[in-house]
Design an enzyme around this catalytic site. Structure first.
Site, mmCIF file in Angstrom:
data_model
loop_
_atom_site.group_PDB
_atom_site.id
_atom_site.type_symbol
_atom_site.label_atom_id
_atom_site.label_comp_id
_atom_site.label_asym_id
_atom_site.label_seq_id
_atom_site.Cartn_x
_atom_site.Cartn_y
_atom_site.Cartn_z
ATOM 1 C CB THR A 235 -0.866 -0.018 1.284
ATOM 2 O OG1 THR A 235 -1.808 -1.058 1.155
ATOM 3 C CG2 THR A 235 -1.591 1.299 1.504
ATOM 4 N NE ARG A 263 -10.028 -6.118 3.925
ATOM 5 C CZ ARG A 263 -8.904 -5.399 3.858
ATOM 6 N NH1 ARG A 263 -8.525 -4.862 2.732
ATOM 7 N NH2 ARG A 263 -8.174 -5.217 4.935
ATOM 8 C CG ASP A 266 -6.320 0.670 6.749
ATOM 9 O OD1 ASP A 266 -6.205 -0.336 6.018
ATOM 10 O OD2 ASP A 266 -5.352 1.406 7.014
HETATM 11 N N1 ASP Z 1 -4.218 -1.479 4.812
HETATM 12 C C1 ASP Z 1 -4.487 -2.149 3.587
HETATM 13 C C2 ASP Z 1 -5.800 -2.859 3.703
HETATM 14 O O1 ASP Z 1 -6.077 -3.438 4.717
HETATM 15 C C3 ASP Z 1 -3.435 -3.124 3.202
HETATM 16 C C4 ASP Z 1 -2.008 -2.650 3.343
HETATM 17 O O2 ASP Z 1 -1.749 -1.623 3.917
HETATM 18 O O3 ASP Z 1 -1.116 -3.333 2.854
HETATM 19 O O4 ASP Z 1 -6.521 -2.873 2.740
#
Ligand code: ASP
Length: 368
Positions: A235, A263, A266
């Site tokens: 991310t 789904r 955050d």
């Molecule tokens: N926070 C992101 C999510 O849960 C994934 C990530 O940060 O790698 O969608």
């Protein structure tokens, strides 16, 4: 005039006068001791508050991240590490130079995130992970600390740069969050680039999904992604303090490999993965999204600064290394306060991150 002469006594004998005087002196001493005790107990926060409120000259600040997770030196080739470092530095300096040229924090955040979204190295835009159905589903959000305006998008299949669409939602719509087909319809109306779904396909992310599906089948368990952190790094995010003293934050992601049933994590949730407020700080997070949402990670960090006057590094460590850790979540954040002080915290094995130090030098880090 003697201190106690204002007090009138029912019987004005010398003895009672002395006794009263002693009692009142004792009360006075006790009150003074109590006051000293309270001041001593509060010493830390008074000091910090003074520090935060001192007329420290704000400076430009820019930081980015490329995800947190199981990033070990042993599992990275020298060539791959070079590619990550180069791309992180490119995105960092593009955002920082925009700030130097007088562009806003929101501009800098979008510029840097666009570069990371266009790179297959990161789990955002081009390198997004696959969901359980073998599709890429992208989320992003952006926030302007100046007026608390915000934009978020989720469940996108065809938007090349989700952060740009999130910004359009913030600046060109009356809404904060748009999802799926509706968000893509809005993108068309706003002349934002749409691509064929195949654009997001990468071998590495496809293999990661196949691997999880295989393990799921072998172990006959479902929803591994929900039970265990797995391959959830990449991310991207950015935080900025611009010349006007305004803060901004943005985050963009493909979510988590093998995610199911629409789904959403955050990253597109204001207050969880992204938050900016000129009163306190700008935050972008990465990690196990379900925990970041439940803890309102980004807003929680801002709260620690706004109401408790915690220095930024203490605030990010408190939320990530204590609160998130205690709940069983993992991940990390980058944050910058209204003076340009920077904080980074993660409880995972590594986190792709980069910032410009006080001498204007780019610093890129990956491991713990
Ligand atoms: N926070 C992101 C999510 O849960 C994934 C990530 O940060 O790698 O969608």
């Amino acid at each position: 005039m003697p201190l106690l002469s204002v007090v009138t006594y029912p019987h004005n004998s010398r003895f009672e006068h002395k006794k009263m005087k002693r009692i009142l002196s004792m009360i006075l001493i006790a009150a003074l001791l109590h006051l000293c005790g309270t001041l001593y107990a509060q010493k830390g926060s008074f000091y910090e508050l003074k520090q935060l409120q001192s007329p420290q000259k704000p400076r430009l600040a820019f930081m980015i991240h490329g995800g947190a997770g199981t990033i070990r030196r042993g599992s990275m080739t020298a060539e791959k590490e070079k590619q990550y470092r180069a791309k992180l530095e490119e995105a960092l300096m593009a955002g920082y130079k925009a700030l130097q040229a007088g562009k806003t924090g929101v501009d800098a955040v979008e510029i840097a995130i666009n570069i990371l979204e266009d790179s297959p190295l990161f789990n955002a835009g081009k390198g997004a992970v696959f969901n359980h159905e073998g599709k890429n589903e992208l989320d992003a959000s952006i926030m302007n600390g100046k007026d608390l305006s915000a934009g978020a998008v989720a469940g996108l299949h065809r938007i090349k740069n989700p952060i740009t669409l999130a910004r359009a939602v913030m600046e060109r719509s009356p809404h904060v969050m748009m999802i799926g087909d509706g968000a893509e319809q809005f993108a068309k109306e706003q002349n934002i680039t749409l691509v064929d779904e195949k654009y997001f396909w990468t071998q590495e992310r496809w293999d990661a999904l196949q691997q999880i599906l295989k393990e799921e089948k072998e172990k006959k368990v479902s929803g591994r992604y929900a039970d265990e952190p797995y391959n959830k790094f990449g991310t991207v995010g950015a935080v900025a303090l611009d010349k006007n003293g305004d803060l901004a934050a943005g985050t963009s992601t493909g979510g988590m490999t093998n995610k199911k049933f629409g789904r959403v994590g955050d990253s597109p949730i204001i207050g969880a993965g992204t938050y900016a407020n000129d009163n306190s700080c700008a935050v972008s997070g990465t990690g196990w999204g379900e925990f970041f949402i439940r803890l309102s990670v980004a807003r929680e960090i801002a709260t620690q600064i706004e109401y408790r006057a915690l220095p930024i590094q203490d605030a990010v460590d408190l939320v990530i290394k204590q609160k998130l850790q205690k709940m069983g979540g993992d991940g990390g954040v980058i944050a910058v306060d209204r003076y340009g002080n920077m904080g980074i915290s993660f409880n995972s094995e590594g986190m792709y991150r980069a910032y410009v130090d006080i001498n204007g030098k780019p610093i890129v880090e990956i491991y713990k």
